[in-house]
Design an enzyme around this catalytic site. Structure first.
Site, PDB file in Angstrom:
ATOM      1  N   GLU A 120      -7.592  -3.295  10.320  1.00  0.00           N
ATOM      2  CA  GLU A 120      -6.841  -4.306  11.074  1.00  0.00           C
ATOM      3  C   GLU A 120      -6.187  -3.641  12.271  1.00  0.00           C
ATOM      4  O   GLU A 120      -6.219  -2.420  12.416  1.00  0.00           O
ATOM      5  CB  GLU A 120      -5.779  -4.961  10.170  1.00  0.00           C
ATOM      6  CG  GLU A 120      -6.374  -5.854   9.098  1.00  0.00           C
ATOM      7  CD  GLU A 120      -5.328  -6.449   8.167  1.00  0.00           C
ATOM      8  OE1 GLU A 120      -5.242  -7.668   8.092  1.00  0.00           O
ATOM      9  OE2 GLU A 120      -4.596  -5.681   7.526  1.00  0.00           O
ATOM     10  N   HIS A 260       2.258 -13.723  14.441  1.00  0.00           N
ATOM     11  CA  HIS A 260       0.851 -13.363  14.219  1.00  0.00           C
ATOM     12  C   HIS A 260       0.044 -13.958  15.365  1.00  0.00           C
ATOM     13  O   HIS A 260       0.235 -15.127  15.712  1.00  0.00           O
ATOM     14  CB  HIS A 260       0.368 -13.914  12.878  1.00  0.00           C
ATOM     15  CG  HIS A 260      -0.910 -13.294  12.419  1.00  0.00           C
ATOM     16  ND1 HIS A 260      -2.117 -13.561  13.018  1.00  0.00           N
ATOM     17  CD2 HIS A 260      -1.176 -12.412  11.419  1.00  0.00           C
ATOM     18  CE1 HIS A 260      -3.073 -12.868  12.400  1.00  0.00           C
ATOM     19  NE2 HIS A 260      -2.520 -12.153  11.428  1.00  0.00           N
ATOM     20  N   ARG A 313       0.012  -5.982  16.724  1.00  0.00           N
ATOM     21  CA  ARG A 313       0.206  -7.431  16.792  1.00  0.00           C
ATOM     22  C   ARG A 313       1.140  -7.911  17.887  1.00  0.00           C
ATOM     23  O   ARG A 313       0.930  -8.961  18.477  1.00  0.00           O
ATOM     24  CB  ARG A 313       0.825  -7.853  15.471  1.00  0.00           C
ATOM     25  CG  ARG A 313      -0.048  -8.761  14.737  1.00  0.00           C
ATOM     26  CD  ARG A 313       0.515  -8.961  13.384  1.00  0.00           C
ATOM     27  NE  ARG A 313      -0.534  -8.666  12.463  1.00  0.00           N
ATOM     28  CZ  ARG A 313      -0.408  -8.738  11.159  1.00  0.00           C
ATOM     29  NH1 ARG A 313       0.741  -9.065  10.631  1.00  0.00           N
ATOM     30  NH2 ARG A 313      -1.429  -8.482  10.403  1.00  0.00           N
ATOM     31  N   HIS A 378       5.439 -15.115  11.778  1.00  0.00           N
ATOM     32  CA  HIS A 378       4.664 -14.641  10.631  1.00  0.00           C
ATOM     33  C   HIS A 378       5.461 -13.748   9.685  1.00  0.00           C
ATOM     34  O   HIS A 378       5.339 -13.872   8.475  1.00  0.00           O
ATOM     35  CB  HIS A 378       3.460 -13.878  11.174  1.00  0.00           C
ATOM     36  CG  HIS A 378       2.561 -13.310  10.124  1.00  0.00           C
ATOM     37  ND1 HIS A 378       1.896 -14.103   9.212  1.00  0.00           N
ATOM     38  CD2 HIS A 378       2.207 -12.028   9.838  1.00  0.00           C
ATOM     39  CE1 HIS A 378       1.161 -13.341   8.408  1.00  0.00           C
ATOM     40  NE2 HIS A 378       1.351 -12.078   8.754  1.00  0.00           N
ATOM     41  N   ARG A 413       5.869  -4.585  12.505  1.00  0.00           N
ATOM     42  CA  ARG A 413       5.192  -4.127  11.276  1.00  0.00           C
ATOM     43  C   ARG A 413       3.703  -3.886  11.509  1.00  0.00           C
ATOM     44  O   ARG A 413       3.017  -4.706  12.124  1.00  0.00           O
ATOM     45  CB  ARG A 413       5.351  -5.177  10.183  1.00  0.00           C
ATOM     46  CG  ARG A 413       4.592  -4.851   8.913  1.00  0.00           C
ATOM     47  CD  ARG A 413       4.781  -5.924   7.872  1.00  0.00           C
ATOM     48  NE  ARG A 413       4.233  -7.185   8.298  1.00  0.00           N
ATOM     49  CZ  ARG A 413       3.095  -7.705   7.845  1.00  0.00           C
ATOM     50  NH1 ARG A 413       2.368  -7.057   6.947  1.00  0.00           N
ATOM     51  NH2 ARG A 413       2.678  -8.861   8.276  1.00  0.00           N
TER      52      ARG A 413
HETATM   53  P1  FAD Z   1       7.215 -13.907  -1.313  1.00  0.00           P
HETATM   54  O1  FAD Z   1       5.860 -13.603  -1.770  1.00  0.00           O
HETATM   55  O2  FAD Z   1       7.359 -14.832  -0.167  1.00  0.00           O
HETATM   56  O3  FAD Z   1       7.995 -14.490  -2.565  1.00  0.00           O
HETATM   57  C1  FAD Z   1       9.279 -15.047  -2.420  1.00  0.00           C
HETATM   58  C2  FAD Z   1       9.686 -15.638  -3.757  1.00  0.00           C
HETATM   59  O4  FAD Z   1      11.071 -15.910  -3.710  1.00  0.00           O
HETATM   60  C3  FAD Z   1       9.017 -16.953  -4.100  1.00  0.00           C
HETATM   61  O5  FAD Z   1       8.721 -16.945  -5.468  1.00  0.00           O
HETATM   62  C4  FAD Z   1      10.115 -17.983  -3.837  1.00  0.00           C
HETATM   63  O6  FAD Z   1      10.019 -19.144  -4.624  1.00  0.00           O
HETATM   64  C5  FAD Z   1      11.319 -17.193  -4.229  1.00  0.00           C
HETATM   65  N1  FAD Z   1      12.586 -17.648  -3.645  1.00  0.00           N
HETATM   66  C6  FAD Z   1      12.971 -17.677  -2.354  1.00  0.00           C
HETATM   67  N2  FAD Z   1      14.240 -18.099  -2.259  1.00  0.00           N
HETATM   68  C7  FAD Z   1      14.664 -18.330  -3.523  1.00  0.00           C
HETATM   69  C8  FAD Z   1      15.883 -18.782  -4.091  1.00  0.00           C
HETATM   70  N3  FAD Z   1      16.947 -19.094  -3.340  1.00  0.00           N
HETATM   71  N4  FAD Z   1      15.965 -18.931  -5.435  1.00  0.00           N
HETATM   72  C9  FAD Z   1      14.892 -18.654  -6.231  1.00  0.00           C
HETATM   73  N5  FAD Z   1      13.718 -18.215  -5.750  1.00  0.00           N
HETATM   74  C10 FAD Z   1      13.610 -18.055  -4.406  1.00  0.00           C
HETATM   75  N6  FAD Z   1       1.064  -8.762   4.203  1.00  0.00           N
HETATM   76  C11 FAD Z   1       0.198  -7.775   3.962  1.00  0.00           C
HETATM   77  O7  FAD Z   1       0.603  -6.635   3.684  1.00  0.00           O
HETATM   78  N7  FAD Z   1      -1.156  -8.018   4.003  1.00  0.00           N
HETATM   79  C12 FAD Z   1      -1.666  -9.235   4.299  1.00  0.00           C
HETATM   80  O8  FAD Z   1      -2.867  -9.431   4.302  1.00  0.00           O
HETATM   81  C13 FAD Z   1      -0.771 -10.299   4.580  1.00  0.00           C
HETATM   82  N8  FAD Z   1      -1.226 -11.537   4.916  1.00  0.00           N
HETATM   83  C14 FAD Z   1      -0.335 -12.548   5.086  1.00  0.00           C
HETATM   84  C15 FAD Z   1      -0.807 -13.846   5.330  1.00  0.00           C
HETATM   85  C16 FAD Z   1       0.079 -14.900   5.423  1.00  0.00           C
HETATM   86  C17 FAD Z   1      -0.433 -16.295   5.687  1.00  0.00           C
HETATM   87  C18 FAD Z   1       1.471 -14.663   5.280  1.00  0.00           C
HETATM   88  C19 FAD Z   1       2.441 -15.798   5.365  1.00  0.00           C
HETATM   89  C20 FAD Z   1       1.942 -13.373   5.062  1.00  0.00           C
HETATM   90  C21 FAD Z   1       1.054 -12.313   4.968  1.00  0.00           C
HETATM   91  N9  FAD Z   1       1.515 -11.013   4.724  1.00  0.00           N
HETATM   92  C22 FAD Z   1       0.609 -10.013   4.498  1.00  0.00           C
HETATM   93  C23 FAD Z   1       2.920 -10.748   4.469  1.00  0.00           C
HETATM   94  C24 FAD Z   1       3.129 -10.689   2.953  1.00  0.00           C
HETATM   95  O9  FAD Z   1       2.345 -11.667   2.319  1.00  0.00           O
HETATM   96  C25 FAD Z   1       4.575 -10.912   2.582  1.00  0.00           C
HETATM   97  O10 FAD Z   1       5.418 -10.134   3.375  1.00  0.00           O
HETATM   98  C26 FAD Z   1       4.825 -10.530   1.118  1.00  0.00           C
HETATM   99  O11 FAD Z   1       3.908 -11.212   0.293  1.00  0.00           O
HETATM  100  C27 FAD Z   1       6.238 -10.851   0.743  1.00  0.00           C
HETATM  101  O12 FAD Z   1       6.377 -10.750  -0.641  1.00  0.00           O
HETATM  102  P2  FAD Z   1       7.785 -11.050  -1.289  1.00  0.00           P
HETATM  103  O13 FAD Z   1       7.612 -10.879  -2.731  1.00  0.00           O
HETATM  104  O14 FAD Z   1       8.825 -10.286  -0.571  1.00  0.00           O
HETATM  105  O15 FAD Z   1       8.057 -12.601  -0.932  1.00  0.00           O
HETATM  106  C1  SIN Z   2      -3.771 -10.880   8.223  1.00  0.00           C
HETATM  107  O1  SIN Z   2      -4.593 -10.942   7.323  1.00  0.00           O
HETATM  108  O2  SIN Z   2      -4.045 -10.967   9.422  1.00  0.00           O
HETATM  109  C2  SIN Z   2      -2.346 -10.681   7.868  1.00  0.00           C
HETATM  110  C3  SIN Z   2      -2.131  -9.278   7.533  1.00  0.00           C
HETATM  111  C4  SIN Z   2      -0.675  -8.949   7.514  1.00  0.00           C
HETATM  112  O3  SIN Z   2       0.164  -9.782   7.841  1.00  0.00           O
HETATM  113  O4  SIN Z   2      -0.366  -7.798   7.171  1.00  0.00           O
END
Ligand code: FAD
Ligand code: SIN
Length: 565
Positions: A120, A260, A313, A378, A413
């Site tokens: 990427e 993004h 990005r 993003h 990032r």
């Molecule tokens: P999340 O997975 O967002 O989980 C948050 C959790 O907190 C959820 O369960 C939610 O319900 C809960 N929550 C929130 N507030 C509360 C509250 N007040 N009370 C109770 N529960 C709550 N990153 C990469 O490294 N590679 C990728 O390929 C990539 N692709 C992406 C594609 C998309 C479309 C998006 C949106 C992001 C992408 N990212 C990628 C970024 C990455 O997915 C996220 O940064 C990462 O998954 C965050 O994980 P997390 O556990 O911190 O939060």
């Molecule tokens: C993507 O697949 O382009 C998202 C990857 C990322 O947010 O790290």
């Protein structure tokens, strides 16, 4: 402080069921009971939406130094090198742990660990382990299944954390019980500062519960929903950042919101992401034609950066924004047909089945036609300040994942570093919690609803949501000016007053709580952006277009006077 303690060991409460929350929970659950909260369904969150993959320094052409170098380079001078190295060194183990947890990564018999590695933007080598273009879902399904089967984990969906319970609540309740008004004088006595639990709204029962905890972990994800256009799911309302801030923790680098470059532009799609891995495999960005004799069909990235489509990005998103404004375009094209030409149609379809199917459902055959794309909010590079064990400023409170600021992402990032950070620091956070004897928890005051009633008009909340997101999109977007930021701050403060008033008078609902958190985070983003008198990484200001020779993270501390209990 009320010396009375509730008996027995309290569970660790993990707020969030994404990758960060599940990683912490699974590393804890053999030794201590864990409750995991999710404010919507368990599979809603950014993790399940992740597409491209997760970094693993695995290839024979790769090295820790190379990954650290790429992370530092993308982060535009603000990455903490020790953090980047700590995480890079543990990346191979992180991917191995996911493989052992049953994640079905795309295979390549000749690849390291038998995995296919993709590439990427910003990465100088192939180092992204992926499950076709639905890596997040594959990871989340596997870990959620493990958590469901683990007797030490209690999963509670549709249960939303409202606020952290700290020494201030306990002290205030003790004062009230003694018949004295709370004067707030001892609020910040360092010997008693601690997080003891969380107030959580059971959404179906419409009841706020008091959850006592031996430790609380914020794993609530980012704040993408503060923008009108975002790749993020509905859960991304910055709840953890806002809760930690209200509890007196520092937040860092909130001005660095990653846009993004390529989200699908289509009237029926809510910002569906078109993974960067497409560009990694050869897709090109093109200008659409707006009339005869114009630049339509031409590539434009080379004019912005020698790395072209594979520049980091921030650069690609800004280039698209520039070209759209220059040519008066609604979108640019992302052309995946070079992949078909070089690697065949089968490669495109098997590596990008989700993007292929979703676009086809909208009448776009990506093997033959270019995809209309626009940038959208993003990723939240800043957040709650933590160390490498997830410790925040408040004893008993930890944070992991997108909700944090650890120094890994700096001013921008590097793709696929986010999932990696969740796994690596999720584990170290769990180890830090286990290494500490559980502190006693005093009797906690219940949630007080005696002064509130049911809201009469939900339309106020809906209107304020829309207004806030539009203000942020228009005034605090990819290109900023001081005047626009000040205008945004003024509007945010007005909205905030209204929302605070609403919060004080009406029974809480998820929408109201999310709006309250969004407006808190919006203010932190704008304040941080106003502090930065330069352009760097994701923060570009027309008034300060140059980078300063020496630059520091933006770390905000809430004035003690305004801290809530
Ligand atoms: P999340 O997975 O967002 O989980 C948050 C959790 O907190 C959820 O369960 C939610 O319900 C809960 N929550 C929130 N507030 C509360 C509250 N007040 N009370 C109770 N529960 C709550 N990153 C990469 O490294 N590679 C990728 O390929 C990539 N692709 C992406 C594609 C998309 C479309 C998006 C949106 C992001 C992408 N990212 C990628 C970024 C990455 O997915 C996220 O940064 C990462 O998954 C965050 O994980 P997390 O556990 O911190 O939060
Ligand atoms: C993507 O697949 O382009 C998202 C990857 C990322 O947010 O790290």
């Amino acid at each position: 402080m009320n010396p009375e303690s509730t008996p027995g060991r309290h569970p660790v409460v993990v707020i969030g069921a994404g990758l960060a929350g599940l990683a912490v929970a699974l590393h804890l659950a053999d030794r201590v009971p864990v409750i995991v909260l999710a404010k919507r369904q368990l599979d809603e969150g950014a993790t399940a939406w992740a597409q491209g993959g997760i970094v693993g320094v695995l290839g024979s052409d790769d090295s820790i130094e190379s990954h650290v170098h790429d992370t530092l380079d993308a982060g535009a001078g603000l990455v903490d090198e020790d953090t980047a190295r700590f995480i890079a060194e543990r990346s191979a183990d992180a991917v191995r742990w996911l493989v052992e947890s049953g994640v079905p990564f795309s295979a390549d018999p000749e690849g390291p660990l038998g995995l296919h590695l993709t590439r990427e933007g910003g990465h100088t080598v192939r180092r992204i382990a992926h499950a076709a273009d639905a890596t997040g879902k594959a990871i989340h399904d596997a870990l959620l299944e493990r958590a469901r089967r683990h007797p030490g984990v209690t999963l509670r969906e549709r249960c939303m954390a409202v606020d952290l319970i700290t020494h201030r609540h306990v002290r205030r309740a003790a004062h009230a019980a003694a018949g004295g008004a709370h004067d707030g004088r001892h609020n910040d006595d360092p010997t008693v500062r601690r997080c003891f639990g969380v107030y959580a709204l059971d959404i179906d029962r419409r009841r706020v519960e008091t959850l006592a905890a031996s430790a609380v972990v914020l794993a609530t994800g980012g704040v993408g929903k503060v923008y009108r256009y975002t790749s993020n799911p509905d859960t991304a309302t910055g709840d953890g950042i806002a809760m930690a801030w209200r509890a007196g923790c520092r937040v860092g680098n909130m001005e660095f919101i990653q846009f993004h470059p390529t989200c699908l532009y289509h009237p029926q799609e809510r910002s569906f992401l078109i993974t960067e891995a497409l560009r990694g495999e050869g897709a090109q960005l093109l200008l659409p034609s707006t009339g005869p004799g114009d630049a339509g069909g031409q590539r434009f990235m080379a004019a912005h950066d020698p790395r072209g489509e594979l520049a980091p990005r921030d650069i690609v998103a800004r280039a698209i924004d520039f070209e759209m404004k220059k040519h008066g375009l609604d979108h640019v094209w992302l052309d995946a047909t070079p992949i078909v030409r070089d690697k065949g149609e089968e490669f495109l379809k098997s590596h990008f089945p989700t993007v292929h199917a979703r676009c086809l459902a909208r009448g776009i055959d990506i093997a033959r036609q270019p995809i209309p794309v626009v940038p959208a909010a993003h990723y939240t590079c800043g957040g709650v300040v933590t160390d490498l064990d997830g410790r925040t400023d408040l004893p008993g409170l930890y944070a992991v994942g997108e909700t944090t600021y650890t120094g890994l992402h700096g001013a921008n990032r590097l793709a696929s570093n986010s999932l990696l950070e969740c796994v690596v620091l999720g584990r170290s956070c769990a180890e830090a919690i286990l290494a500490k004897p559980a502190a006693p928890v005093p009797v906690l005051p219940p949630w007080d609803e005696s002064q509130v009633e049911d809201a009469d008009e939900q339309v106020v909340i809906a209107h304020n949501w829309d207004e806030l997101r539009l203000v942020m999109w228009n005034y605090v977007g990819i290109v900023r000016t001081t005047k626009r930021l000040e205008r945004a701050l003024h509007r945010i403060k007005l909205l905030r007053d209204e929302i605070d008033d609403y919060y004080a008078n009406f029974r809480v609902t998820r929408d109201l709580l999310e709006l309250r958190n969004l407006v808190e985070c919006a203010e932190l983003i704008v304040q941080s952006a106003l502090h930065r008198h330069e352009s760097r990484g994701l923060h570009f200001s027309r008034d300060f277009p140059q980078s300063l020779p020496v630059s520091f993270p933006t770390v905000l501390t809430r004035p003690a006077r305004s801290r809530e209990g």
